[in-house]
Design an enzyme around this catalytic site. Structure first.
Site, short mmCIF file in Angstrom:
data_model
loop_
_atom_site.label_atom_id
_atom_site.label_comp_id
_atom_site.label_asym_id
_atom_site.label_seq_id
_atom_site.Cartn_x
_atom_site.Cartn_y
_atom_site.Cartn_z
N ASP A 27 101.62 14.77 50.22
CA ASP A 27 101.87 14.89 51.65
C ASP A 27 102.71 13.71 52.16
O ASP A 27 102.62 12.61 51.61
CB ASP A 27 100.53 14.95 52.40
CG ASP A 27 100.69 15.44 53.82
OD1 ASP A 27 101.75 15.99 54.16
OD2 ASP A 27 99.73 15.27 54.60
N TRP A 32 108.34 10.59 55.86
CA TRP A 32 109.20 9.66 55.11
C TRP A 32 110.65 9.82 55.61
O TRP A 32 111.34 8.82 55.86
CB TRP A 32 109.11 9.96 53.62
CG TRP A 32 109.89 9.04 52.74
CD1 TRP A 32 109.43 7.89 52.14
CD2 TRP A 32 111.27 9.18 52.35
NE1 TRP A 32 110.44 7.31 51.40
CE2 TRP A 32 111.58 8.08 51.51
CE3 TRP A 32 112.26 10.13 52.61
CZ2 TRP A 32 112.83 7.90 50.94
CZ3 TRP A 32 113.52 9.94 52.05
CH2 TRP A 32 113.80 8.83 51.23
N ASN A 75 102.48 27.10 54.54
CA ASN A 75 103.85 26.56 54.59
C ASN A 75 104.92 27.64 54.85
O ASN A 75 106.03 27.33 55.27
CB ASN A 75 104.21 25.81 53.30
CG ASN A 75 103.51 24.47 53.14
OD1 ASN A 75 103.32 23.99 52.04
ND2 ASN A 75 103.11 23.87 54.25
N TRP A 76 104.56 28.93 54.66
CA TRP A 76 105.52 30.00 54.97
C TRP A 76 105.86 30.00 56.45
O TRP A 76 106.89 30.55 56.86
CB TRP A 76 104.96 31.38 54.59
CG TRP A 76 104.84 31.62 53.10
CD1 TRP A 76 103.68 31.79 52.39
CD2 TRP A 76 105.90 31.74 52.15
NE1 TRP A 76 103.96 32.00 51.06
CE2 TRP A 76 105.32 31.98 50.88
CE3 TRP A 76 107.29 31.66 52.23
CZ2 TRP A 76 106.07 32.13 49.71
CZ3 TRP A 76 108.05 31.81 51.07
CH2 TRP A 76 107.43 32.05 49.83
C1 FPP Z 1 104.08 17.92 52.36
O1 FPP Z 1 104.90 17.06 53.12
C2 FPP Z 1 104.85 18.43 51.23
C3 FPP Z 1 105.21 19.72 51.07
C4 FPP Z 1 104.85 20.79 52.03
C5 FPP Z 1 106.01 20.16 49.93
C6 FPP Z 1 105.83 19.39 48.68
C7 FPP Z 1 107.11 19.46 47.92
C8 FPP Z 1 107.61 18.49 47.15
C9 FPP Z 1 106.89 17.27 46.83
C10 FPP Z 1 108.99 18.60 46.54
C11 FPP Z 1 109.27 19.82 45.74
C12 FPP Z 1 108.21 20.14 44.77
C13 FPP Z 1 108.38 20.22 43.44
C14 FPP Z 1 107.25 20.60 42.56
C15 FPP Z 1 109.66 19.90 42.80
P1 FPP Z 1 105.16 17.45 54.63
O2 FPP Z 1 106.47 18.14 54.71
O3 FPP Z 1 103.99 18.21 55.18
O4 FPP Z 1 105.23 16.01 55.27
P2 FPP Z 1 104.76 15.59 56.73
O5 FPP Z 1 103.29 15.88 56.83
O6 FPP Z 1 105.07 14.13 56.76
O7 FPP Z 1 105.59 16.38 57.69
#
Ligand code: FPP
Length: 249
Positions: A27, A32, A75-76
């Site tokens: 997460d 970031w 996430n969709w």
């Molecule tokens: C959560 O951060 C992360 C995700 C929803 C996606 C995770 C994906 C990756 C680490 C990269 C691609 C994956 C692979 C396996 C290559 P967030 O977007 O919810 O962050 P936030 O809470 O700070 O908004």
């Protein structure tokens, strides 16, 4: 539950007490990017570099199962542009990492509602799983379009169907039977659950399977999560007294 896992150091791990299964809620990619005034997708791109680092070190130290929460059913609901960027990133990751997986004996597996994935990712995923299926070094499981409640619902429906067909009776429904009907049926429960970015939530991840997992939450955002911090968490895990609800004498 919260733990100061930000210290770095040369952690020497006891190979006899390594966790067999590490699960990670990755997460903080969005935050970031926001901190750097970048598009959220840049955060996911940097996050996939961290995936590469953590997969590699996990295999090197002898973790047998690494399960990453890469995309949840919820996430969709994100903007279409972010969802398609994540899917493209995933596709690219699978293609780029195939050789490394083969060279290092990594077997790819995926859990979730995989039929909801767009065709290009779905095809690459199926191919990668097939090509790596005989590897024995480490199982890397990507949770994709995954939600634990849906997994539990699917399990209940399967068992109910078998009961209606007269294949099982109520008395035969045990914890082992339930585990054997989950997407994770071929792996042990996670010994450790790590969550980055400091949120104190499970977010619908492996609810049944983490009943006795040791939980580590670090404030570090996933793109900044390092090999050193990971090793530090594993070291701390080795110093914890896992009682599984019993007492130690
Ligand atoms: C959560 O951060 C992360 C995700 C929803 C996606 C995770 C994906 C990756 C680490 C990269 C691609 C994956 C692979 C396996 C290559 P967030 O977007 O919810 O962050 P936030 O809470 O700070 O908004």
């Amino acid at each position: 539950m919260n733990s100061d896992t930000t210290k770095q150091g040369n952690d020497d791990l006891d190979p006899a007490r390594l966790p067999a299964h590490v699960a990670i809620i990755m997460d903080g990619n969005g935050r970031w990017a926001k901190k750097r005034l970048l598009n959220r997708v840049k955060g996911h791109e940097q996050g996939s570099e961290t995936v590469r680092t953590i997969v590699r070190i996990s295999r090197e130290i002898g973790i047998q199962y690494l399960t990453l929460y890469a995309f949840s059913t919820e996430n969709w609901e994100r903007p279409k542009s972010e969802v398609s960027a994540l899917m493209m990133l995933l596709n690219r990751f699978l293609k780029n990492e195939l050789q490394e997986m083969q060279d290092n004996g990594i077997r790819l597996f995926a859990i979730g509602q995989l039929d909801r994935l767009p065709q290009p990712v779905s095809t690459t995923l199926k191919e990668t799983i097939a090509l790596t299926k005989n590897n024995t070094g480490m199982q890397l499981t990507l949770s994709l379009s995954y939600g634990s409640r849906t997994e539990i619902l699917d399990m209940v429906r399967d068992i109910a169907r078998e009961a209606c067909q007269g294949k099982i009776s109520a008395e035969l429904i045990t914890e082992d039977l339930i585990s054997s009907h989950l997407y994770t049926r071929n792996m042990p429960d996670p010994d450790i659950l790590i969550r980055t970015s400091g949120e104190m939530r499970i977010s619908n991840f492996l609810l049944w399977q983490i009943a006795y997992s040791e939980i580590f939450i670090t404030k570090t955002l996933w793109p900044d999560f390092s090999k050193e911090e990971y090793l530090h968490i594993l070291k701390e895990y080795q110093s914890r007294d896992r009682r599984f609800g019993k007492i130690t004498t």
